[in-house]
Design a protein around this motif. Structure first.
Motif, short mmCIF file in Angstrom:
data_model
loop_
_atom_site.label_atom_id
_atom_site.label_comp_id
_atom_site.label_asym_id
_atom_site.label_seq_id
_atom_site.Cartn_x
_atom_site.Cartn_y
_atom_site.Cartn_z
N THR A 66 -7.61 -1.67 -2.43
CA THR A 66 -7.69 -0.18 -2.04
C THR A 66 -8.90 0.44 -1.86
O THR A 66 -9.16 0.67 -0.42
N GLU A 114 -4.52 5.05 1.24
CA GLU A 114 -3.43 4.05 0.83
C GLU A 114 -4.18 3.24 -0.27
O GLU A 114 -5.18 2.91 -0.20
N GLN A 115 -3.29 2.82 -1.23
CA GLN A 115 -3.66 2.53 -2.61
C GLN A 115 -2.69 1.26 -2.71
O GLN A 115 -1.53 1.43 -2.63
N TRP A 116 -3.33 0.33 -3.49
CA TRP A 116 -2.54 -1.04 -3.43
C TRP A 116 -1.78 -1.16 -4.94
O TRP A 116 -2.51 -0.74 -6.01
N PHE A 168 0.72 -1.21 0.00
CA PHE A 168 0.00 0.02 0.14
C PHE A 168 0.85 1.43 -0.04
O PHE A 168 1.85 1.22 0.72
N ARG A 177 -9.07 -1.43 1.98
CA ARG A 177 -8.09 -0.81 2.77
C ARG A 177 -9.10 0.67 3.55
O ARG A 177 -8.54 0.64 4.58
N ASN A 178 -9.75 0.98 2.53
CA ASN A 178 -10.36 2.47 3.16
C ASN A 178 -11.81 2.43 3.62
O ASN A 178 -12.26 3.33 4.09
N THR A 183 0.81 5.50 -0.24
CA THR A 183 -0.25 6.76 -0.02
C THR A 183 -0.31 7.56 -1.25
O THR A 183 0.87 8.06 -1.44
#
Length: 347
Positions: free
Chosen positions: A91, A37-39, A30, A94-95, A32
């Motif tokens: 992603t 946070e993005q995969w 991940f 995660r969010n 930022t």
């Protein structure tokens, strides 16, 4: 003395060979981007090779779970990068909250502007992280909206833009697809599809479910008339074959499509409604390659070609792929490979 010089010479050759050996890279993490946070996955047999950033379609149709099956052989010559975009796949997982509700959909809109900015920020990260001067962009369908926007906004970051199933005008493209599939249903005496199309009426719609129903009819006709991808392409990698990843992909796909199509009852506007590259996407400062299936209904070849004809770029090429519909198949991947090689001036 001669022996010493010979030894030094031999050692210099060996050390040079060792230095020249490929240094593989395999990173999944991940990062930022845009405040969340993005995969991102980066995998190659040699990190010194040119970087290819793939922009998946959908939106929501992530590529990271399948990359070895489709583009695995590219790892010898390139550094492929896959990105689960905002609202998609890992992603999204995660969010998003543990329980995704309608309130979450409404309060967390997706926009073309934000996701374009995400893509540019990711590109800047990759250039610094991998020590590169430029990246090559490959965007498919929805990803072609991001890819074109990124290339137009920051040409300094990219060697070339390669668009597959290029979306030119979101609204007129769907109207054209409706008319095409309606005519195909008439020619086939397909009364069931004709009844469904009559009930839907011509787009644009104010209900995402209607757009989904039209998409299913379109995909059915594309499937009948095109060469499909091998089934093995869609087998999940073991690390993605679990309940959480499956649920995140499913929820992210729903969330992304809802914002893509729009849903008036929930106050959600279609995020691509204002996309019209005929008006504001004709002048590129980098080479442009457009790859188009000749059996594509959703982004019809004549609309893509009309756009291509008006595009101004240092170099441009239009590739019509026989037997290909809107999605990937082997011929499409082969055409993308050739376009990347041309863009990078590789033999």
């Amino acid at each position: 003395m001669k022996h010493t010089l010979l030894l030094i010479f031999l050692l210099s050759i060996v050390s040079g060979q060792l230095f020249a050996q490929a240094k593989p890279i395999n990173e999944e993490s991940f990062i930022t981007i845009g405040g969340i946070e993005q995969w991102v996955t980066i995998s190659s047999e040699d990190r010194s090779k040119p970087v290819i950033l793939f922009l998946h379609g959908g939106p929501g149709s992530t590529m990271s779970p399948y990359d070895d099956a489709i583009y695995g052989h590219w790892k010898k010559e390139f550094v492929p990068v896959y990105w689960d975009q905002r609202g998609a796949g890992r992603t999204f997982g995660r969010n998003a909250p543990e329980e995704v509700t309608e309130d979450y959909w409404i309060e967390n809109p997706l926009t073309v502007e934000q996701m374009t900015a995400d893509g540019i920020e990711l590109s800047e990260y990759l250039l610094k992280h991998l020590g590169k001067k430029k990246i090559t962009l490959v965007g498919t369908s929805w990803g072609s909206i991001l890819g074109a926007n990124m290339a137009l906004a920051r040409p300094d970051l990219y060697t070339a833009y390669i668009g597959h199933s290029q979306i030119v005008n979101y609204t007129s493209g769907f109207v054209n697809a409706y008319n095409m599939v309606q005519q195909m249903a008439k020619d086939a005496n397909d009364q069931e599809s004709l009844d469904k199309l009559a009930a839907l009426g011509s787009p644009p719609y104010e209900d995402a479910r209607k757009e989904g129903q039209l998409m299913r009819i379109i995909k059915n006709y594309e499937k009948q008339n095109s060469v499909a991808a091998p089934p093995t392409w869609w087998k999940l990698k073991p690390e993605y074959d679990n309940e959480k990843d499956t649920q995140d992909r499913y929820n992210g796909d729903d969330y992304s499509f809802l914002h893509f199509a729009g849903h008036k009852q929930m106050g959600i506007k279609p995020m691509a409604a204002d996309v019209d590259f005929m008006k504001n996407g004709l002048h590129y400062k980098i080479p442009v390659y457009l790859i188009q299936g000749d059996k594509d209904i959703l982004t019809a070849p004549d609309l893509t070609k009309a756009y291509f004809d008006k595009v101004k770029a240092p170099k441009k090429e239009f590739v019509l792929v026989p037997g290909a519909a809107h999605g990937h198949n082997q011929a499409v991947v082969d055409a993308q490979y050739k376009a990347v090689k041309k863009a990078l001036k590789l033999k």
